[in-house]
Design a protein around this motif. Sequence first.
Motif, PDB file in Angstrom:
ATOM      1  N   ARG A 238     -21.640 -25.373 132.127  1.00  0.00           N
ATOM      2  CA  ARG A 238     -22.223 -25.526 130.807  1.00  0.00           C
ATOM      3  C   ARG A 238     -23.449 -24.633 130.691  1.00  0.00           C
ATOM      4  O   ARG A 238     -24.170 -24.405 131.662  1.00  0.00           O
ATOM      5  N   LYS A 239     -23.681 -24.149 129.486  1.00  0.00           N
ATOM      6  CA  LYS A 239     -24.882 -23.374 129.222  1.00  0.00           C
ATOM      7  C   LYS A 239     -26.068 -24.339 129.218  1.00  0.00           C
ATOM      8  O   LYS A 239     -25.931 -25.500 128.844  1.00  0.00           O
ATOM      9  N   ASN A 240     -27.194 -23.875 129.643  1.00  0.00           N
ATOM     10  CA  ASN A 240     -28.408 -24.666 129.603  1.00  0.00           C
ATOM     11  C   ASN A 240     -29.548 -23.737 129.186  1.00  0.00           C
ATOM     12  O   ASN A 240     -30.466 -23.489 129.952  1.00  0.00           O
ATOM     13  N   PRO A 241     -29.459 -23.213 127.961  1.00  0.00           N
ATOM     14  CA  PRO A 241     -30.418 -22.181 127.567  1.00  0.00           C
ATOM     15  C   PRO A 241     -31.785 -22.730 127.184  1.00  0.00           C
ATOM     16  O   PRO A 241     -31.918 -23.877 126.761  1.00  0.00           O
ATOM     17  N   LYS A 242     -32.769 -21.895 127.364  1.00  0.00           N
ATOM     18  CA  LYS A 242     -34.072 -22.169 126.776  1.00  0.00           C
ATOM     19  C   LYS A 242     -34.058 -21.388 125.475  1.00  0.00           C
ATOM     20  O   LYS A 242     -34.115 -20.167 125.478  1.00  0.00           O
ATOM     21  N   GLY A 243     -33.905 -22.080 124.378  1.00  0.00           N
ATOM     22  CA  GLY A 243     -33.792 -21.428 123.086  1.00  0.00           C
ATOM     23  C   GLY A 243     -32.707 -22.076 122.250  1.00  0.00           C
ATOM     24  O   GLY A 243     -32.437 -23.269 122.372  1.00  0.00           O
ATOM     25  N   VAL A 244     -32.047 -21.287 121.432  1.00  0.00           N
ATOM     26  CA  VAL A 244     -31.043 -21.803 120.496  1.00  0.00           C
ATOM     27  C   VAL A 244     -29.821 -22.320 121.257  1.00  0.00           C
ATOM     28  O   VAL A 244     -29.300 -21.663 122.151  1.00  0.00           O
ATOM     29  N   HIS A 245     -29.395 -23.516 120.878  1.00  0.00           N
ATOM     30  CA  HIS A 245     -28.258 -24.161 121.528  1.00  0.00           C
ATOM     31  C   HIS A 245     -27.478 -24.944 120.484  1.00  0.00           C
ATOM     32  O   HIS A 245     -28.060 -25.519 119.561  1.00  0.00           O
ATOM     33  N   PHE A 246     -26.161 -24.983 120.638  1.00  0.00           N
ATOM     34  CA  PHE A 246     -25.285 -25.738 119.733  1.00  0.00           C
ATOM     35  C   PHE A 246     -24.778 -26.957 120.491  1.00  0.00           C
ATOM     36  O   PHE A 246     -24.227 -26.835 121.578  1.00  0.00           O
ATOM     37  N   GLU A 247     -24.976 -28.139 119.894  1.00  0.00           N
ATOM     38  CA  GLU A 247     -24.686 -29.385 120.589  1.00  0.00           C
ATOM     39  C   GLU A 247     -23.869 -30.344 119.734  1.00  0.00           C
ATOM     40  O   GLU A 247     -23.875 -30.259 118.514  1.00  0.00           O
ATOM     41  N   ARG A 248     -23.218 -31.293 120.424  1.00  0.00           N
ATOM     42  CA  ARG A 248     -22.497 -32.378 119.772  1.00  0.00           C
ATOM     43  C   ARG A 248     -23.397 -33.611 119.762  1.00  0.00           C
ATOM     44  O   ARG A 248     -24.081 -33.886 120.741  1.00  0.00           O
ATOM     45  N   TRP A 249     -23.392 -34.332 118.650  1.00  0.00           N
ATOM     46  CA  TRP A 249     -24.153 -35.567 118.524  1.00  0.00           C
ATOM     47  C   TRP A 249     -23.298 -36.604 117.807  1.00  0.00           C
ATOM     48  O   TRP A 249     -22.470 -36.257 116.969  1.00  0.00           O
ATOM     49  N   ARG A 250     -23.518 -37.860 118.124  1.00  0.00           N
ATOM     50  CA  ARG A 250     -22.825 -38.964 117.441  1.00  0.00           C
ATOM     51  C   ARG A 250     -23.862 -39.853 116.784  1.00  0.00           C
ATOM     52  O   ARG A 250     -24.859 -40.232 117.405  1.00  0.00           O
ATOM     53  N   HIS A 251     -23.633 -40.174 115.528  1.00  0.00           N
ATOM     54  CA  HIS A 251     -24.533 -41.072 114.795  1.00  0.00           C
ATOM     55  C   HIS A 251     -24.179 -42.506 115.201  1.00  0.00           C
ATOM     56  O   HIS A 251     -23.584 -43.264 114.438  1.00  0.00           O
ATOM     57  N   ALA A 252     -24.581 -42.878 116.403  1.00  0.00           N
ATOM     58  CA  ALA A 252     -24.162 -44.131 117.035  1.00  0.00           C
ATOM     59  C   ALA A 252     -24.566 -45.375 116.254  1.00  0.00           C
ATOM     60  O   ALA A 252     -23.785 -46.317 116.139  1.00  0.00           O
ATOM     61  N   TYR A 253     -25.798 -45.408 115.722  1.00  0.00           N
ATOM     62  CA  TYR A 253     -26.272 -46.590 115.010  1.00  0.00           C
ATOM     63  C   TYR A 253     -26.245 -46.375 113.500  1.00  0.00           C
ATOM     64  O   TYR A 253     -27.049 -46.956 112.770  1.00  0.00           O
ATOM     65  N   GLY A 254     -25.304 -45.558 113.065  1.00  0.00           N
ATOM     66  CA  GLY A 254     -25.126 -45.290 111.644  1.00  0.00           C
ATOM     67  C   GLY A 254     -23.646 -45.296 111.338  1.00  0.00           C
ATOM     68  O   GLY A 254     -22.943 -46.261 111.618  1.00  0.00           O
ATOM     69  N   CYS A 255     -23.148 -44.172 110.831  1.00  0.00           N
ATOM     70  CA  CYS A 255     -21.737 -44.083 110.434  1.00  0.00           C
ATOM     71  C   CYS A 255     -20.792 -43.960 111.631  1.00  0.00           C
ATOM     72  O   CYS A 255     -19.586 -44.140 111.485  1.00  0.00           O
ATOM     73  N   GLY A 256     -21.320 -43.634 112.821  1.00  0.00           N
ATOM     74  CA  GLY A 256     -20.493 -43.568 114.024  1.00  0.00           C
ATOM     75  C   GLY A 256     -19.743 -42.263 114.214  1.00  0.00           C
ATOM     76  O   GLY A 256     -18.991 -42.117 115.169  1.00  0.00           O
ATOM     77  N   LYS A 257     -19.948 -41.300 113.337  1.00  0.00           N
ATOM     78  CA  LYS A 257     -19.184 -40.051 113.411  1.00  0.00           C
ATOM     79  C   LYS A 257     -19.887 -39.002 114.271  1.00  0.00           C
ATOM     80  O   LYS A 257     -21.107 -38.977 114.385  1.00  0.00           O
ATOM     81  N   TRP A 258     -19.068 -38.130 114.856  1.00  0.00           N
ATOM     82  CA  TRP A 258     -19.572 -36.993 115.636  1.00  0.00           C
ATOM     83  C   TRP A 258     -19.881 -35.838 114.702  1.00  0.00           C
ATOM     84  O   TRP A 258     -19.162 -35.603 113.737  1.00  0.00           O
ATOM     85  N   PHE A 259     -20.953 -35.112 115.009  1.00  0.00           N
ATOM     86  CA  PHE A 259     -21.297 -33.907 114.260  1.00  0.00           C
ATOM     87  C   PHE A 259     -21.924 -32.901 115.209  1.00  0.00           C
ATOM     88  O   PHE A 259     -22.178 -33.209 116.376  1.00  0.00           O
ATOM     89  N   LEU A 260     -22.148 -31.694 114.727  1.00  0.00           N
ATOM     90  CA  LEU A 260     -22.712 -30.623 115.541  1.00  0.00           C
ATOM     91  C   LEU A 260     -24.089 -30.241 115.006  1.00  0.00           C
ATOM     92  O   LEU A 260     -24.352 -30.354 113.806  1.00  0.00           O
ATOM     93  N   ALA A 261     -24.946 -29.794 115.908  1.00  0.00           N
ATOM     94  CA  ALA A 261     -26.302 -29.402 115.530  1.00  0.00           C
ATOM     95  C   ALA A 261     -26.682 -28.104 116.226  1.00  0.00           C
ATOM     96  O   ALA A 261     -26.281 -27.858 117.362  1.00  0.00           O
ATOM     97  N   ALA A 262     -27.445 -27.288 115.529  1.00  0.00           N
ATOM     98  CA  ALA A 262     -28.031 -26.076 116.112  1.00  0.00           C
ATOM     99  C   ALA A 262     -29.521 -26.334 116.214  1.00  0.00           C
ATOM    100  O   ALA A 262     -30.169 -26.664 115.219  1.00  0.00           O
ATOM    101  N   ARG A 263     -30.070 -26.210 117.431  1.00  0.00           N
ATOM    102  CA  ARG A 263     -31.486 -26.464 117.608  1.00  0.00           C
ATOM    103  C   ARG A 263     -32.042 -25.615 118.738  1.00  0.00           C
ATOM    104  O   ARG A 263     -31.293 -25.056 119.534  1.00  0.00           O
ATOM    105  N   CYS A 264     -33.348 -25.532 118.798  1.00  0.00           N
ATOM    106  CA  CYS A 264     -34.036 -24.817 119.862  1.00  0.00           C
ATOM    107  C   CYS A 264     -34.406 -25.841 120.928  1.00  0.00           C
ATOM    108  O   CYS A 264     -35.095 -26.820 120.640  1.00  0.00           O
ATOM    109  N   THR A 265     -33.968 -25.612 122.157  1.00  0.00           N
ATOM    110  CA  THR A 265     -34.250 -26.559 123.230  1.00  0.00           C
ATOM    111  C   THR A 265     -35.704 -26.516 123.677  1.00  0.00           C
ATOM    112  O   THR A 265     -36.197 -27.459 124.279  1.00  0.00           O
ATOM    113  N   ALA A 266     -36.412 -25.435 123.384  1.00  0.00           N
ATOM    114  CA  ALA A 266     -37.808 -25.317 123.795  1.00  0.00           C
ATOM    115  C   ALA A 266     -38.765 -25.993 122.809  1.00  0.00           C
ATOM    116  O   ALA A 266     -39.757 -26.597 123.219  1.00  0.00           O
TER     117      ALA A 266
END
Length: 107
Positions: free
Chosen positions: A45-73
Motif C-alpha cells: 500500500r502507498k503511505n505518502p506524505k501528501g495527497v492520498h485517496f482513501e476509503r471511508w465509511r459513514h459508520a454512525y450515519g448512513c452507513g455507506k462507503w465513500f472516497l476522500a482526497a486529503r493531505c496526510t501531512a
Amino acid sequence: MLILDCPYCGVRAEETELTPGGEAHLKRFGPGSDDDDFEAYMFARKNPKGVHFERWRHAYGCGKWFLAARCTATLEVFGTYPAQTPEPPADIIDKIKAKRPDWKGYS
C-alpha cells in the motif's frame, strides 16, 4: 480533527463518526491472478506524505462507503465522492493542482 462531508447523506462528520477503509482506487486481483500481482494487491500500500485517496465509511450515519482526497501531512480535505467512482473527479484533481502545483498526479 479530520472532518469529511458524506457525499450520500450530506452530513459533515468528524472522524469519530467514520471508519477508515484504507487506500482507494486499488486494482483488485483474485483467483487465477499471478502470485506477484495478488501479493502486491494484498500487502503493498502507498503511505505518502501528501495527497492520498482513501476509503471511508459513514459508520454512525448512513452507513455507506465513500472516497476522500486529503493531505496526510496537514489533514486538508480536497473533497469526497461516491465509492463507485472509478477515478477521482476532475474538480477534485483541479483543487489539488491549484493548491499543490508540484503534485505528480493521480496514479
